[in-house]
Design a protein around this motif. Structure first.
Motif, PDB file in Angstrom:
ATOM      1  N   LYS A  86       0.823  -1.214   0.000  1.00  0.00           N
ATOM      2  CA  LYS A  86       0.000   0.000   0.000  1.00  0.00           C
ATOM      3  C   LYS A  86       0.855   1.261   0.000  1.00  0.00           C
ATOM      4  CE  LYS A  86      -4.288  -1.373   2.198  1.00  0.00           C
ATOM      5  NZ  LYS A  86      -5.188  -1.109   3.322  1.00  0.00           N
ATOM      6  N   ASN A  87       2.153   1.108  -0.187  1.00  0.00           N
ATOM      7  CA  ASN A  87       3.054   2.257  -0.148  1.00  0.00           C
ATOM      8  C   ASN A  87       2.887   3.028   1.165  1.00  0.00           C
ATOM      9  OD1 ASN A  87       5.096   3.886  -1.087  1.00  0.00           O
ATOM     10  ND2 ASN A  87       3.710   5.253  -2.171  1.00  0.00           N
ATOM     11  N   GLY A  88       2.940   2.298   2.287  1.00  0.00           N
ATOM     12  CA  GLY A  88       2.715   2.883   3.601  1.00  0.00           C
ATOM     13  C   GLY A  88       3.993   3.388   4.258  1.00  0.00           C
ATOM     14  N   ASN A  89       3.885   3.670   5.548  1.00  0.00           N
ATOM     15  CA  ASN A  89       5.001   4.185   6.345  1.00  0.00           C
ATOM     16  C   ASN A  89       5.235   3.309   7.561  1.00  0.00           C
ATOM     17  OD1 ASN A  89       5.618   6.743   4.973  1.00  0.00           O
ATOM     18  ND2 ASN A  89       3.518   7.261   5.535  1.00  0.00           N
ATOM     19  N   ALA A  90       6.459   3.351   8.079  1.00  0.00           N
ATOM     20  CA  ALA A  90       6.797   2.621   9.303  1.00  0.00           C
ATOM     21  C   ALA A  90       7.409   3.576  10.310  1.00  0.00           C
ATOM     22  CB  ALA A  90       7.784   1.497   8.992  1.00  0.00           C
ATOM     23  N   TYR A  91       7.064   3.356  11.569  1.00  0.00           N
ATOM     24  CA  TYR A  91       7.624   4.112  12.690  1.00  0.00           C
ATOM     25  C   TYR A  91       8.111   3.090  13.707  1.00  0.00           C
ATOM     26  CZ  TYR A  91       4.969   7.733  10.401  1.00  0.00           C
ATOM     27  OH  TYR A  91       4.467   8.600   9.465  1.00  0.00           O
ATOM     28  N   ILE A  92       9.429   2.955  13.794  1.00  0.00           N
ATOM     29  CA  ILE A  92      10.033   1.945  14.659  1.00  0.00           C
ATOM     30  C   ILE A  92      10.940   2.636  15.667  1.00  0.00           C
ATOM     31  CG2 ILE A  92      11.433  -0.159  14.740  1.00  0.00           C
ATOM     32  CD1 ILE A  92       8.822  -0.452  13.122  1.00  0.00           C
ATOM     33  N   CYS A  93      10.790   2.283  16.920  1.00  0.00           N
ATOM     34  CA  CYS A  93      11.633   2.816  17.987  1.00  0.00           C
ATOM     35  C   CYS A  93      12.362   1.632  18.616  1.00  0.00           C
ATOM     36  CB  CYS A  93      10.772   3.517  19.020  1.00  0.00           C
ATOM     37  SG  CYS A  93      11.710   4.178  20.390  1.00  0.00           S
ATOM     38  N   SER A  94      13.674   1.754  18.736  1.00  0.00           N
ATOM     39  CA  SER A  94      14.443   0.651  19.281  1.00  0.00           C
ATOM     40  C   SER A  94      15.594   1.175  20.123  1.00  0.00           C
ATOM     41  CB  SER A  94      14.990  -0.216  18.137  1.00  0.00           C
ATOM     42  OG  SER A  94      15.570  -1.378  18.655  1.00  0.00           O
ATOM     43  N   THR A  95      16.038   0.358  21.040  1.00  0.00           N
ATOM     44  CA  THR A  95      17.164   0.687  21.900  1.00  0.00           C
ATOM     45  C   THR A  95      18.221  -0.392  21.743  1.00  0.00           C
ATOM     46  OG1 THR A  95      15.712   1.718  23.509  1.00  0.00           O
ATOM     47  CG2 THR A  95      17.867   1.036  24.297  1.00  0.00           C
ATOM     48  N   LYS A  96      19.448   0.003  21.637  1.00  0.00           N
ATOM     49  CA  LYS A  96      20.523  -0.979  21.579  1.00  0.00           C
ATOM     50  C   LYS A  96      20.675  -1.583  22.969  1.00  0.00           C
ATOM     51  CE  LYS A  96      25.251  -1.770  20.241  1.00  0.00           C
ATOM     52  NZ  LYS A  96      26.487  -1.208  19.717  1.00  0.00           N
ATOM     53  N   ARG A  97      20.577  -2.892  23.050  1.00  0.00           N
ATOM     54  CA  ARG A  97      20.626  -3.607  24.330  1.00  0.00           C
ATOM     55  C   ARG A  97      22.007  -4.187  24.566  1.00  0.00           C
ATOM     56  NH1 ARG A  97      16.026  -1.949  26.770  1.00  0.00           N
ATOM     57  NH2 ARG A  97      14.332  -2.061  25.289  1.00  0.00           N
ATOM     58  N   ASP A  98      22.334  -4.374  25.821  1.00  0.00           N
ATOM     59  CA  ASP A  98      23.572  -5.040  26.218  1.00  0.00           C
ATOM     60  C   ASP A  98      23.326  -6.544  26.131  1.00  0.00           C
ATOM     61  OD1 ASP A  98      25.765  -6.188  27.430  1.00  0.00           O
ATOM     62  OD2 ASP A  98      25.811  -4.770  29.096  1.00  0.00           O
ATOM     63  N   VAL A  99      23.725  -7.147  25.019  1.00  0.00           N
ATOM     64  CA  VAL A  99      23.448  -8.561  24.762  1.00  0.00           C
ATOM     65  C   VAL A  99      24.062  -9.438  25.849  1.00  0.00           C
ATOM     66  CG1 VAL A  99      23.756 -10.454  23.130  1.00  0.00           C
ATOM     67  CG2 VAL A  99      23.261  -8.149  22.296  1.00  0.00           C
ATOM     68  N   VAL A 100      25.259  -9.097  26.324  1.00  0.00           N
ATOM     69  CA  VAL A 100      25.916  -9.894  27.361  1.00  0.00           C
ATOM     70  C   VAL A 100      25.079  -9.865  28.636  1.00  0.00           C
ATOM     71  CG1 VAL A 100      27.972 -10.107  28.808  1.00  0.00           C
ATOM     72  CG2 VAL A 100      28.197  -9.521  26.386  1.00  0.00           C
ATOM     73  N   PHE A 101      24.561  -8.692  29.004  1.00  0.00           N
ATOM     74  CA  PHE A 101      23.727  -8.574  30.208  1.00  0.00           C
ATOM     75  C   PHE A 101      22.497  -9.462  30.091  1.00  0.00           C
ATOM     76  CE2 PHE A 101      20.012  -6.664  32.242  1.00  0.00           C
ATOM     77  CZ  PHE A 101      20.432  -6.656  33.557  1.00  0.00           C
ATOM     78  N   PHE A 102      21.786  -9.386  28.968  1.00  0.00           N
ATOM     79  CA  PHE A 102      20.575 -10.160  28.794  1.00  0.00           C
ATOM     80  C   PHE A 102      20.876 -11.659  28.751  1.00  0.00           C
ATOM     81  CE2 PHE A 102      18.545  -6.206  27.438  1.00  0.00           C
ATOM     82  CZ  PHE A 102      17.385  -6.279  28.169  1.00  0.00           C
ATOM     83  N   THR A 103      21.940 -12.037  28.062  1.00  0.00           N
ATOM     84  CA  THR A 103      22.299 -13.438  27.960  1.00  0.00           C
ATOM     85  C   THR A 103      22.628 -13.999  29.325  1.00  0.00           C
ATOM     86  OG1 THR A 103      23.170 -13.050  25.742  1.00  0.00           O
ATOM     87  CG2 THR A 103      23.839 -15.077  26.829  1.00  0.00           C
ATOM     88  N   ASN A 104      23.411 -13.278  30.105  1.00  0.00           N
ATOM     89  CA  ASN A 104      23.783 -13.773  31.437  1.00  0.00           C
ATOM     90  C   ASN A 104      22.571 -13.856  32.368  1.00  0.00           C
ATOM     91  OD1 ASN A 104      26.464 -14.037  30.746  1.00  0.00           O
ATOM     92  ND2 ASN A 104      27.023 -12.004  31.478  1.00  0.00           N
ATOM     93  N   ASN A 105      21.662 -12.910  32.295  1.00  0.00           N
ATOM     94  CA  ASN A 105      20.499 -12.914  33.174  1.00  0.00           C
ATOM     95  C   ASN A 105      19.448 -13.931  32.753  1.00  0.00           C
ATOM     96  OD1 ASN A 105      21.113 -10.995  35.241  1.00  0.00           O
ATOM     97  ND2 ASN A 105      21.112  -9.459  33.622  1.00  0.00           N
ATOM     98  N   LEU A 106      19.429 -14.301  31.506  1.00  0.00           N
ATOM     99  CA  LEU A 106      18.494 -15.315  31.062  1.00  0.00           C
ATOM    100  C   LEU A 106      18.885 -16.702  31.568  1.00  0.00           C
ATOM    101  CD1 LEU A 106      17.753 -14.241  27.392  1.00  0.00           C
ATOM    102  CD2 LEU A 106      16.202 -14.126  29.344  1.00  0.00           C
TER     103      LEU A 106
END
Length: 108
Positions: A86-106
């Motif tokens: 449909k020739n639309g638009n996107a609005y994306i908000c993202s934050t760069k995460r600390d992958v090591v922090f998330f991996t260790n806490n998971l």
């Protein structure tokens, strides 16, 4: 968004995980007075084949939807495929995460 913009024609909420989809459905049923036809919950896998043909949004909105940088190319390809319909638009908000922090806490 449903309560903020009730005059919008319809909304589609997507995810790849069945439990997240079930949770979305439950939250929508509990928190909105809108008719079920004004929203839907749909499976969408960014890493899979092209998006289902019934999904053809005017606007894609996403916030904090990517925690693993390796998923970004699949997300971008999916958004491009959806918006090309449909020739639309996107609005994306993202934050760069600390992958090591998330991996260790998971692991805990």
């Amino acid at each position: 968004m449903l309560k903020k913009f009730p005059s919008t024609g319809s909304y589609t909420f997507t995810d790849v995980h069945p439990k997240v989809l079930d949770n979305l459905k439950t939250n929508l049923e509990m928190n909105t007075e809108l008719q079920p036809t004004s929203y839907e919950v749909s499976f969408l896998d960014w890493e899979g084949a092209s998006p289902p043909s019934h999904l053809s949004p005017d606007i894609v909105v996403g916030a904090d939807i990517v925690f693993d940088p390796s998923l970004v190319p699949g997300l971008v390809a999916t958004i491009k495929a959806l918006l090309a319909r449909k020739n639309g638009n996107a609005y994306i908000c993202s934050t760069k995460r600390d992958v090591v922090f998330f991996t260790n806490n998971l692991k805990e």
